[in-house]
Scaffold this active site. Sequence first.
Site, PDB file in Angstrom:
ATOM      1  N   ARG A  84      15.971  13.777  -4.188  1.00 29.33           N
ATOM      2  CA  ARG A  84      17.222  12.763  -4.069  1.00 29.33           C
ATOM      3  C   ARG A  84      18.550  12.928  -4.295  1.00 29.33           C
ATOM      4  NH1 ARG A  84      16.965   8.345  -8.796  1.00 29.33           N
ATOM      5  NH2 ARG A  84      18.402   9.493 -10.536  1.00 29.33           N
ATOM      6  N   ASP A 123      10.185  18.426  -8.631  1.00 24.36           N
ATOM      7  CA  ASP A 123      10.700  16.992  -8.945  1.00 24.36           C
ATOM      8  C   ASP A 123       9.952  16.464  -9.750  1.00 24.36           C
ATOM      9  OD1 ASP A 123      12.550  15.275  -9.359  1.00 24.36           O
ATOM     10  OD2 ASP A 123      13.497  15.762  -7.613  1.00 24.36           O
ATOM     11  N   VAL A 128      11.049  21.057 -15.233  1.00 24.21           N
ATOM     12  CA  VAL A 128      12.090  21.966 -15.467  1.00 24.21           C
ATOM     13  C   VAL A 128      11.935  22.297 -16.873  1.00 24.21           C
ATOM     14  CG1 VAL A 128      13.064  22.518 -12.856  1.00 24.21           C
ATOM     15  CG2 VAL A 128      14.048  20.844 -14.856  1.00 24.21           C
ATOM     16  N   TYR A 148      26.787  16.639 -22.022  1.00 26.01           N
ATOM     17  CA  TYR A 148      26.511  16.571 -20.415  1.00 26.01           C
ATOM     18  C   TYR A 148      27.753  17.982 -20.222  1.00 26.01           C
ATOM     19  CZ  TYR A 148      26.395  16.093 -15.780  1.00 26.01           C
ATOM     20  OH  TYR A 148      26.646  16.699 -14.129  1.00 26.01           O
TER      21      TYR A 148
HETATM   22  N1  LIG Z   1      27.045  12.927  -8.540  1.00 23.06           N
HETATM   23  C1  LIG Z   1      27.625  13.834  -9.252  1.00 23.06           C
HETATM   24  O1  LIG Z   1      29.246  13.025  -9.247  1.00 23.06           O
HETATM   25  C2  LIG Z   1      27.521  15.789  -9.889  1.00 23.06           C
HETATM   26  C3  LIG Z   1      28.690  15.985 -10.079  1.00 23.06           C
HETATM   27  C4  LIG Z   1      28.209  17.407 -10.875  1.00 23.06           C
HETATM   28  C5  LIG Z   1      27.558  17.860 -10.904  1.00 23.06           C
HETATM   29  N2  LIG Z   1      26.435  17.321 -10.707  1.00 23.06           N
HETATM   30  C6  LIG Z   1      24.772  17.593 -11.242  1.00 23.06           C
HETATM   31  O2  LIG Z   1      24.305  17.643  -9.594  1.00 23.06           O
HETATM   32  C7  LIG Z   1      22.736  17.696  -9.985  1.00 23.06           C
HETATM   33  C8  LIG Z   1      22.045  16.698  -8.946  1.00 23.06           C
HETATM   34  O3  LIG Z   1      22.528  15.632  -9.129  1.00 23.06           O
HETATM   35  P1  LIG Z   1      22.734  14.299  -8.633  1.00 23.06           P
HETATM   36  O4  LIG Z   1      24.045  13.369  -8.777  1.00 23.06           O
HETATM   37  O5  LIG Z   1      22.193  14.733  -7.165  1.00 23.06           O
HETATM   38  O6  LIG Z   1      21.797  13.498  -9.310  1.00 23.06           O
HETATM   39  P2  LIG Z   1      20.373  12.755  -9.127  1.00 23.06           P
HETATM   40  O7  LIG Z   1      20.260  11.628 -10.474  1.00 23.06           O
HETATM   41  O8  LIG Z   1      20.599  11.498  -8.180  1.00 23.06           O
HETATM   42  O9  LIG Z   1      19.145  13.448  -8.864  1.00 23.06           O
HETATM   43  C9  LIG Z   1      18.669  14.575 -10.072  1.00 23.06           C
HETATM   44  C10 LIG Z   1      17.484  14.863  -9.545  1.00 23.06           C
HETATM   45  O10 LIG Z   1      16.895  15.334 -10.956  1.00 23.06           O
HETATM   46  C11 LIG Z   1      15.739  15.248 -10.746  1.00 23.06           C
HETATM   47  N3  LIG Z   1      15.293  15.486 -12.101  1.00 23.06           N
HETATM   48  C12 LIG Z   1      15.591  15.135 -13.576  1.00 23.06           C
HETATM   49  N4  LIG Z   1      15.435  15.457 -15.008  1.00 23.06           N
HETATM   50  C13 LIG Z   1      14.341  16.657 -14.042  1.00 23.06           C
HETATM   51  C14 LIG Z   1      13.306  17.135 -14.634  1.00 23.06           C
HETATM   52  N5  LIG Z   1      13.188  17.079 -16.048  1.00 23.06           N
HETATM   53  N6  LIG Z   1      12.235  18.103 -14.012  1.00 23.06           N
HETATM   54  C15 LIG Z   1      12.363  18.126 -12.940  1.00 23.06           C
HETATM   55  N7  LIG Z   1      13.833  17.454 -11.884  1.00 23.06           N
HETATM   56  C16 LIG Z   1      14.283  16.640 -12.860  1.00 23.06           C
HETATM   57  C17 LIG Z   1      15.624  13.851 -10.872  1.00 23.06           C
HETATM   58  O11 LIG Z   1      14.437  13.163 -10.881  1.00 23.06           O
HETATM   59  C18 LIG Z   1      16.455  13.608  -9.781  1.00 23.06           C
HETATM   60  O12 LIG Z   1      15.791  14.104  -8.292  1.00 23.06           O
HETATM   61  C19 LIG Z   1      22.458  17.588 -11.575  1.00 23.06           C
HETATM   62  O13 LIG Z   1      22.480  19.191 -12.150  1.00 23.06           O
HETATM   63  C20 LIG Z   1      23.919  17.074 -11.813  1.00 23.06           C
HETATM   64  O14 LIG Z   1      24.273  17.119 -13.346  1.00 23.06           O
HETATM   65  C21 LIG Z   1      26.285  16.110  -9.593  1.00 23.06           C
END
Ligand SMILES: NC(=O)c1ccc[n+]([C@@H]2O[C@H](COP(=O)([O-])OP(=O)(O)OC[C@H]3O[C@@H](n4cnc5c(N)ncnc54)[C@H](O)[C@@H]3O)[C@@H](O)[C@H]2O)c1
Length: 262
Positions: free
Chosen positions: A19, A40, A69, A161
């Site tokens: 996602r 995932d 992970v 974080y």
């Molecule tokens: N959304 C934002 O504004 C934003 C900003 C900066 C960085 N990020 C980073 O981008 C990345 C993706 O974020 P997102 O917004 O799509 O979040 P999200 O929560 O929609 O998706 C995160 C995904 O990581 C997976 N995940 C979580 N723990 C896991 C594990 N232990 N093993 C395997 N998979 C695991 C979840 O199942 C999910 O599919 C993250 O690293 C987040 O920190 C997001």
Amino acid sequence: MENVIDLSGKTAVVTGGSRGIGRAVALALAGQGAFVVIADRSDWKAGDESTTAEILRLGGQATSKNLDVSDAAEVDRTMAEIDQEHSGIDILVNNAGVLTAGSVLETSNDQWRHQFAVNVDGTFFCMRAGIRSMRAHGRGGKVINVTSISGLRANPGFAAYCSSKAAIVNLTRQAGIDYGAEGINVNSVAPGFVETDMTAIYDSPTRRALEAQTPNGRWAMPKQIADAVLFLASPLADHICGEVLAVDGGWLVGTPVRIESD
Ligand SMILES: NC(=O)c1ccc[n+]([C@@H]2O[C@H](COP(=O)([O-])OP(=O)(O)OC[C@H]3O[C@@H](n4cnc5c(N)ncnc54)[C@H](O)[C@@H]3O)[C@@H](O)[C@H]2O)c1
């Protein structure tokens, strides 16, 4: 005309690809011909709505693996399996991540450990296994770690974080210089605020305030982060090592408050 980003014949692993940003990255890589393995912990959108199903529907190639992970043994086993099944890993996107709110005093031991277990240990375990595969096959590779603007600047109330994302920044730089000579490019993207489930925690006033602090006045869509990852995964980035590319609408560069003078 030549297609400058042609990833056909490459195998890409995208952690957290079911996602949000990971899903957009998987679709972008598959769209340029890569075989994408979505790794995932949970299939948020199972069946017909899964990232794998969407890629196959669009005519691409994809499969999925259940992977936590933060579990070193599981990472080693799964990445070795992918290596064998696909004769090597060419692209690894360490995107899986979790976000816990809390200042130092508000963060429990468990929350702190969980942030580091997924965000830092997870990136390290997958990167180690991915680079091992890339080195064994001798055809180089691309690793892209998803950090955050929160890894480069403090973000009030997100102690664990921000610290975990800062660790990913220097892990990227370190691996970037250690493996560049082998044709393995390790880089990061640092997204700003992106429309995903992770940022659904922000209420409307907070969201409006954050938009007002962003020079281009809006949040990113996941595809805009995926486009930057695609660039770093391609031969266009062959000479980029250990870099952190902010994709944040100018947020890190400056505040959009203009001081008028006579
Ligand atoms: N959304 C934002 O504004 C934003 C900003 C900066 C960085 N990020 C980073 O981008 C990345 C993706 O974020 P997102 O917004 O799509 O979040 P999200 O929560 O929609 O998706 C995160 C995904 O990581 C997976 N995940 C979580 N723990 C896991 C594990 N232990 N093993 C395997 N998979 C695991 C979840 O199942 C999910 O599919 C993250 O690293 C987040 O920190 C997001």
